[in-house]
Scaffold this motif. Structure first.
Motif, PDB file in Angstrom:
ATOM      1  N   ASN A 153     -22.399   5.055 -22.335  1.00 55.70           N
ATOM      2  CA  ASN A 153     -20.810   5.483 -22.389  1.00 55.70           C
ATOM      3  C   ASN A 153     -20.648   5.850 -21.193  1.00 55.70           C
ATOM      4  N   TYR A 154     -20.641   5.137 -20.011  1.00 55.85           N
ATOM      5  CA  TYR A 154     -20.142   5.372 -18.683  1.00 55.85           C
ATOM      6  C   TYR A 154     -19.689   3.939 -18.178  1.00 55.85           C
TER       7      TYR A 154
ATOM      8  N   SER B  56     -22.672   3.899  -9.915  1.00 57.15           N
ATOM      9  CA  SER B  56     -23.778   4.298 -11.111  1.00 57.15           C
ATOM     10  C   SER B  56     -25.087   3.856 -10.721  1.00 57.15           C
TER      11      SER B  56
END
Length: 162
Positions: free
Chosen positions: A25-26, A39
């Motif tokens: 969940n990113y 990320s």
């Protein structure tokens, strides 16, 4: 000199895979004004995790350097996705954090992280010179040896200013 990140990578004899999708969940990157936050990208080859294991245990320094280079290629793929593959949008690589899965007593994280740092300079020239941390950790996602995240400064466009 090409105005495409992909072309610059290809000129180095390397392959840029499609940007990886998030594993949880990113989001893969966030642009905040002129800063692009990437990320963590793991070492992948053919879409699968590559160089699994720990430095100082199952992997050599040379394999760690290759893993860092692959993870940095993942960072480049995210920059391509964020900038429509425009080399001229990258003002500079601000910072890399290189996480290295390390066996107890392994202390050559900086040498391994050079695999990522050297690639940024090869692709972006002086704009690829950056601040960096090389951090030894017990384990990384999918059992890989290296993960790299980045902060990139972008040249503003009229879209960013509006």
């Amino acid at each position: 000199m090409s105005n495409s990140i992909s072309a610059r990578v290809a000129s180095l004899g390397l392959t840029l895979e499609p940007a990886a999708s998030p594993a949880a969940n990113y989001v893969p990157f966030v642009q905040d004004h002129h800063l692009l936050h990437i990320s963590g990208q793991i070492s992948r080859q053919g879409g699968a995790p590559a160089y699994q294991g720990r430095l100082g245990d199952t992997l050599s320094d040379e394999e760690g350097i290759a893993a860092a280079r692959l993870a940095a290629l993942g960072v480049l793929a995210q920059i391509v996705a964020a900038t429509d593959d425009r080399l001229d949008r990258v003002a500079r690589v601000v910072r890399l954090t290189v996480f290295i899965a390390s066996a107890p007593g392994f202390d050559r994280q900086s040498a391994v992280a050079n695999g990522a740092s050297d690639l940024m300079v090869q692709v972006f020239g002086d704009a690829g010179r950056h601040a960096r941390s090389a951090v030894g950790v017990a384990a990384l996602p999918a059992g890989v040896a290296v993960e790299v995240d980045a902060v990139i400064s972008l040249v503003p466009t009229s879209r960013d200013i509006a």
